[in-house]
Design a protein around this motif. Sequence first.
Motif, PDB file in Angstrom:
ATOM      1  N   ARG A 110     -38.789  -4.137 -24.658  1.00  0.00           N
ATOM      2  CA  ARG A 110     -38.616  -2.675 -24.749  1.00  0.00           C
ATOM      3  C   ARG A 110     -39.943  -1.973 -24.511  1.00  0.00           C
ATOM      4  N   LYS A 111     -41.021  -2.529 -25.072  1.00  0.00           N
ATOM      5  CA  LYS A 111     -42.335  -1.911 -24.923  1.00  0.00           C
ATOM      6  C   LYS A 111     -42.797  -1.926 -23.470  1.00  0.00           C
ATOM      7  N   LEU A 112     -42.403  -2.962 -22.733  1.00  0.00           N
ATOM      8  CA  LEU A 112     -42.789  -3.080 -21.327  1.00  0.00           C
ATOM      9  C   LEU A 112     -41.819  -2.366 -20.390  1.00  0.00           C
ATOM     10  N   GLY A 113     -40.768  -1.788 -20.949  1.00  0.00           N
ATOM     11  CA  GLY A 113     -39.779  -1.113 -20.122  1.00  0.00           C
ATOM     12  C   GLY A 113     -38.822  -2.058 -19.423  1.00  0.00           C
ATOM     13  N   LEU A 114     -38.630  -3.253 -20.001  1.00  0.00           N
ATOM     14  CA  LEU A 114     -37.753  -4.256 -19.410  1.00  0.00           C
ATOM     15  C   LEU A 114     -36.492  -4.432 -20.251  1.00  0.00           C
ATOM     16  N   LYS A 115     -35.503  -5.052 -19.658  1.00  0.00           N
ATOM     17  CA  LYS A 115     -34.303  -5.430 -20.393  1.00  0.00           C
ATOM     18  C   LYS A 115     -34.574  -6.738 -21.145  1.00  0.00           C
ATOM     19  N   ALA A 116     -33.708  -7.042 -22.097  1.00  0.00           N
ATOM     20  CA  ALA A 116     -33.850  -8.292 -22.844  1.00  0.00           C
ATOM     21  C   ALA A 116     -32.477  -8.926 -23.040  1.00  0.00           C
ATOM     22  N   LEU A 117     -32.401 -10.219 -22.824  1.00  0.00           N
ATOM     23  CA  LEU A 117     -31.198 -11.003 -23.100  1.00  0.00           C
ATOM     24  C   LEU A 117     -31.591 -12.108 -24.067  1.00  0.00           C
ATOM     25  N   VAL A 118     -30.927 -12.131 -25.215  1.00  0.00           N
ATOM     26  CA  VAL A 118     -31.216 -13.088 -26.274  1.00  0.00           C
ATOM     27  C   VAL A 118     -30.034 -14.047 -26.401  1.00  0.00           C
ATOM     28  N   LEU A 119     -30.319 -15.340 -26.285  1.00  0.00           N
ATOM     29  CA  LEU A 119     -29.297 -16.379 -26.404  1.00  0.00           C
ATOM     30  C   LEU A 119     -29.475 -17.070 -27.753  1.00  0.00           C
ATOM     31  N   LEU A 120     -28.489 -16.935 -28.624  1.00  0.00           N
ATOM     32  CA  LEU A 120     -28.547 -17.531 -29.958  1.00  0.00           C
ATOM     33  C   LEU A 120     -27.504 -18.646 -30.049  1.00  0.00           C
ATOM     34  N   SER A 121     -27.930 -19.800 -30.527  1.00  0.00           N
ATOM     35  CA  SER A 121     -27.049 -20.963 -30.570  1.00  0.00           C
ATOM     36  C   SER A 121     -26.529 -21.222 -31.982  1.00  0.00           C
ATOM     37  N   GLN A 164     -29.200  -8.474 -36.256  1.00  0.00           N
ATOM     38  CA  GLN A 164     -29.059  -7.017 -36.315  1.00  0.00           C
ATOM     39  C   GLN A 164     -30.247  -6.333 -35.643  1.00  0.00           C
ATOM     40  N   ILE A 165     -31.447  -6.838 -35.871  1.00  0.00           N
ATOM     41  CA  ILE A 165     -32.632  -6.195 -35.301  1.00  0.00           C
ATOM     42  C   ILE A 165     -32.669  -6.370 -33.787  1.00  0.00           C
ATOM     43  N   ASN A 166     -32.276  -7.535 -33.297  1.00  0.00           N
ATOM     44  CA  ASN A 166     -32.184  -7.717 -31.845  1.00  0.00           C
ATOM     45  C   ASN A 166     -31.297  -6.654 -31.211  1.00  0.00           C
ATOM     46  N   ARG A 167     -30.166  -6.413 -31.827  1.00  0.00           N
ATOM     47  CA  ARG A 167     -29.237  -5.421 -31.278  1.00  0.00           C
ATOM     48  C   ARG A 167     -29.803  -4.007 -31.430  1.00  0.00           C
ATOM     49  N   LEU A 168     -30.456  -3.753 -32.551  1.00  0.00           N
ATOM     50  CA  LEU A 168     -31.075  -2.451 -32.753  1.00  0.00           C
ATOM     51  C   LEU A 168     -32.112  -2.172 -31.668  1.00  0.00           C
ATOM     52  N   LEU A 169     -32.813  -3.201 -31.229  1.00  0.00           N
ATOM     53  CA  LEU A 169     -33.826  -3.060 -30.184  1.00  0.00           C
ATOM     54  C   LEU A 169     -33.217  -2.888 -28.791  1.00  0.00           C
ATOM     55  N   GLY A 170     -31.912  -3.002 -28.700  1.00  0.00           N
ATOM     56  CA  GLY A 170     -31.251  -2.803 -27.417  1.00  0.00           C
ATOM     57  C   GLY A 170     -31.104  -4.059 -26.593  1.00  0.00           C
ATOM     58  N   ALA A 171     -31.403  -5.217 -27.184  1.00  0.00           N
ATOM     59  CA  ALA A 171     -31.234  -6.464 -26.450  1.00  0.00           C
ATOM     60  C   ALA A 171     -29.758  -6.812 -26.340  1.00  0.00           C
ATOM     61  N   GLU A 172     -29.381  -7.425 -25.246  1.00  0.00           N
ATOM     62  CA  GLU A 172     -28.057  -8.029 -25.160  1.00  0.00           C
ATOM     63  C   GLU A 172     -28.113  -9.345 -25.910  1.00  0.00           C
ATOM     64  N   VAL A 173     -27.217  -9.537 -26.856  1.00  0.00           N
ATOM     65  CA  VAL A 173     -27.190 -10.743 -27.677  1.00  0.00           C
ATOM     66  C   VAL A 173     -25.935 -11.543 -27.325  1.00  0.00           C
ATOM     67  N   ARG A 174     -26.145 -12.780 -26.919  1.00  0.00           N
ATOM     68  CA  ARG A 174     -25.021 -13.680 -26.659  1.00  0.00           C
ATOM     69  C   ARG A 174     -25.120 -14.846 -27.638  1.00  0.00           C
TER      70      ARG A 174
END
Length: 396
Positions: free
Chosen positions: A119-130, A153-163
């Motif tokens: 977010r700080k760099l102006g990029l998207k984020a995709l988080v893969l949780l197993s 919850q914080i990952n989603r709050l930051l706007g990351a896509e969480v899978r």
Amino acid sequence: MSKPPIALPEIFSQIPRHQILYPNPSPIHSLPTLTPRNPPHPQISIFAKREDQSAPLACAGNKYRKLEYIVPDILSATPLHHSHENHPNTTTPAGPATILVTEGAIQSNHTVQVAALARKLGLKALVLLSRGTGGGLRASQDPEAFLRTGNVQINRLLGAEVRILDENDPRASDAFPILEDLRAQGERPYWIPGGASIHPFGGLGYARAAFEIAEQETEMGLGGTGRFDFVFVACGSGSTVGGLIAGFRMLEARREEADRRIRPRRSVIGVLNSPTKPRSYHEERVLQFAQRASALIGLDSQRFISADDIKLEDRFVGSAYGVLDVETKEAAERMARMEALVLDPVYTAKVARGMLQWIQEEEIRQYARLHSLDKVNVLFIHTGGQAALSAYADVN
């Protein structure tokens, strides 16, 4: 007022770094209530380095320090280390990354710091949780809450896509198909492995931290050897420990030979947090990370880094990664109630338990006798992670 930059060797100082941390070093605090009272010889003084207070971004912790040396490659017009470790020969993307992709356990601290950085760099984020990594989810009395609270919850709050990936999903162990899908959609993904350890630059941040700690030692006037004799830190993916070893060994290599005889080496004790792999596996892994980091910063890794430098503690791993056992919970409560220091349930609470046990045992006292010391200085490195606590609310 900001302090002058950390004084690094020339080769090390020339490695590109993108500042994420505060300009001033993360603070080191004395823990006087934990320090044994009316101690037998020697006096053991305990301190904490607050990596959880090191950066202005969300949930500060040790991964931001690692990521500082990875960001220049992320932002490069021709990133070199963007591909998945299982498929290293993919085509170099035609431009800087557009999305950061990373992986971790359900309550991964690393993923939050990558998402915040994106977010700080102006990029998207995709988080893969197993679901299959560790035992935290299986041990939870409320699995649905575990899947939506804490770091999730914080990952989603930051706007990351969480899978959230199932244990038998092959993408949980090899995310290459996900990266290929993103490329087909026109994205330029940059893959950051779990913990950022196996990234080529993963150990550099904590090699630099060793120089930071050395400057703080000088300013503090510690007594005894004038340095932290024992440094306790979590050993998960391993490059935090490996980087510290590389940095401290470089500091020692630069001293005069006579001084090396007078002042003993610092011991970095990596406290393992998972019983999944044997200690020998982690020892070899940490040795590789330490040697790789030392080569990058200009230290002869074959001469100055050996298996004897790797000291890992495996008695406090508990039943599984991510599971808060009774003894570790008691150590966390002791730290909170005696020093108002809040730890995380996965890493730092186990480190505290290990450190407190070592202080009761003989090795530190033998070290003092061997070197004729009246005082021994112990440093606990707090690597962050407290945001996961709400997911563990049902632990009795």
